[in-house]
Design a protein around this motif. Structure first.
Motif, short mmCIF file in Angstrom:
data_model
loop_
_atom_site.label_atom_id
_atom_site.label_comp_id
_atom_site.label_asym_id
_atom_site.label_seq_id
_atom_site.Cartn_x
_atom_site.Cartn_y
_atom_site.Cartn_z
N ASP A 111 -3.74 -83.92 -18.89
CA ASP A 111 -3.74 -85.27 -18.34
C ASP A 111 -4.41 -85.28 -16.97
O ASP A 111 -4.27 -84.32 -16.19
N ILE A 112 -5.09 -86.36 -16.67
CA ILE A 112 -5.81 -86.46 -15.40
C ILE A 112 -4.88 -86.29 -14.20
O ILE A 112 -5.31 -85.81 -13.14
N GLN A 113 -3.60 -86.63 -14.36
CA GLN A 113 -2.66 -86.49 -13.24
C GLN A 113 -2.25 -85.03 -13.00
O GLN A 113 -1.51 -84.76 -12.05
N GLU A 114 -2.74 -84.10 -13.83
CA GLU A 114 -2.50 -82.68 -13.59
C GLU A 114 -3.51 -82.08 -12.61
O GLU A 114 -3.35 -80.93 -12.18
N ILE A 115 -4.55 -82.83 -12.26
CA ILE A 115 -5.59 -82.28 -11.39
C ILE A 115 -5.05 -81.89 -10.01
O ILE A 115 -5.45 -80.85 -9.47
N TRP A 322 -12.27 -79.38 -15.58
CA TRP A 322 -10.94 -79.08 -15.04
C TRP A 322 -9.95 -78.78 -16.16
O TRP A 322 -10.02 -79.33 -17.25
N SER A 323 -9.02 -77.88 -15.84
CA SER A 323 -7.84 -77.64 -16.68
C SER A 323 -6.67 -77.45 -15.72
O SER A 323 -6.83 -77.50 -14.50
N SER A 324 -5.50 -77.18 -16.29
CA SER A 324 -4.34 -76.92 -15.43
C SER A 324 -4.50 -75.63 -14.65
O SER A 324 -3.74 -75.38 -13.70
#
Length: 401
Positions: A111-115, A322-324
């Motif tokens: 999820d984008i909020q994990e960035i 991006w990933s976690s």
């Protein structure tokens, strides 16, 4: 890199802080960035206080006779249930259940909020904090770059007061980065004494020529907007944005040292400003009606916009894959640097087993944040002011008003 299954990519080498080329990335089909997670709750209004829940009255102590009767009834009920159990026949054994096939392994969502947490893994904690503030904010953005410059939001109104951050960025932290320190030194040693700066100072100080002293701290107190609007007189630009640094890498054949760091993640391409701090003024004793102004001190600070605005008619800026686990850059070889389009891999890629969390990296653009904001009606673009550093000027800057 070849154009088959495996691709080369660049990741940050944190020991030498430069891009390090590696091989083995593979495209992953039929997966996409998630924007499903709910946004953080909005901060409660400062005057909203939870009301205390009144405590319930204590139950009265039961009568001893009533308690004895209730206890006897409970014993009788237990005996009845035991007799029923003894007289119940043993049920037949159920047939063996058919073996259920193991569920098919799927790619865990990102999820984008994990960035922000991924930024912390890349040693960019201040950038992560500012991005979390953006996600937590109410919807606030500028429709076009000119509105952003004027701090006008999507409703055609000035940015509200809660869209100004004056506490996160400190000048001491900014000046730990060598490139920012070089521009700061140039600003206070050279740029503030340039002809252009002297002309701006003259135009601003002529309104105060009948005073004997001017202290902008007394006038503006702790209002950085007021100081910036009325007393800023020189500026220097620092660095490039996250997207611009990645673009340099995409266009390069060799590994570059211009890797995004926490200063890039937090401020991108930003400006260090000089504003008037203290001035001594005196009238010419020979009756020429001239006033001498000696600028003896300046305030130095950073101002920046934390936004995801793209230029009109331009492709949305690529911010890396991006990933976690962090960020990588996916270039495409064989495309001329003069190309209008930045050459990068458009698809998610995996660096290992895609069903393992963090192994799939997704291309991220400014437009992903803007789409998230529209979907959730949240996400607040905001203005950053750092704290201010007082710099005494020796010798003073002297002007005749």
């Amino acid at each position: 890199m070849n154009h088959g299954e495996n691709f080369s990519y660049y990741k940050i080498d944190k020991l030498f802080w430069r891009w390090k080329k590696q091989d083995g990335a593979r495209m992953v089909r039929e997966v996409s960035l998630s924007t499903d997670n709910e946004p953080p709750p909005l901060p409660a209004p400062p005057d909203a206080k939870s009301k205390a829940v009144p405590s319930l009255p204590r139950s009265p102590k039961p009568d001893p006779t009533v308690k004895m009767i209730n206890d006897l009834l409970k014993v009788a009920e237990s005996v009845s249930r035991f007799r029923t159990w003894l007289n119940t026949p043993v049920p037949p054994k159920p047939p063996k259940a058919a073996k259920v096939a193991a569920p098919k392994k799927t790619v865990p969502p990102f999820d984008i909020q994990e960035i922000p947490n991924a930024l912390r893994k890349e040693m960019m904690p201040i950038g992560a904090t500012l991005m979390e503030r953006w996600f937590a904010g109410r919807l606030n953005y500028s429709a076009i770059p000119s509105d952003e410059f004027q701090e006008i939001n999507q409703e055609g109104k000035p940015y509200p007061p809660d869209m100004y951050d004056t506490t996160t960025i400190k000048m001491d932290w900014v000046l730990k980065f060598a490139r920012a320190r070089r521009k700061y030194d140039y600003l206070i040693n050279d740029a503030i004494r340039s002809p252009a700066a002297l002309q701006v100072l003259h135009n601003k100080l002529r309104f105060y020529k009948h005073r004997s002293e001017l202290s902008t701290h007394d006038i503006c107190r702790d209002d950085p907007q007021h100081l910036h609007q009325f007393f800023q007189f020189q500026r220097v630009e620092v660095d490039g944005t996250f997207a611009e640094k990645i673009k340099l890498q995409l266009m390069a054949d060799a590994v570059r040292t211009g890797v995004p760091d926490d200063l890039t993640a937090a401020l991108g391409s930003f400006v260090i400003y000089a504003a008037i701090a203290h001035v001594r003024l005196s009238r010419d004793p020979f009756g020429t009606q001239k006033t001498t102004a000696e600028v003896t001190g300046a305030w130095i600070y950073v101002k920046d916009n934390f936004t995801f605005t793209d230029e009109l008619g331009q492709r949305s800026q690529y911010l890396g894959h991006w990933s976690s686990n962090g960020v990588i850059v996916m270039p495409l070889d064989g495309i001329a640097a003069a190309s209008r389009y930045i050459p990068y891999v458009e698809s998610p890629v995996t660096l290992g087993d895609p069903v393992i969390k963090g192994q799939v990296y997704y291309p991220i653009h400014n437009s992903d944040f803007r789409q998230w904001a529209i979907r959730h009606q949240r996400g607040g673009d905001f203005i950053i002011y750092s704290d201010r550093r007082f710099v005494p000027l020796f010798p003073p800057i002297v002007l005749y008003l």
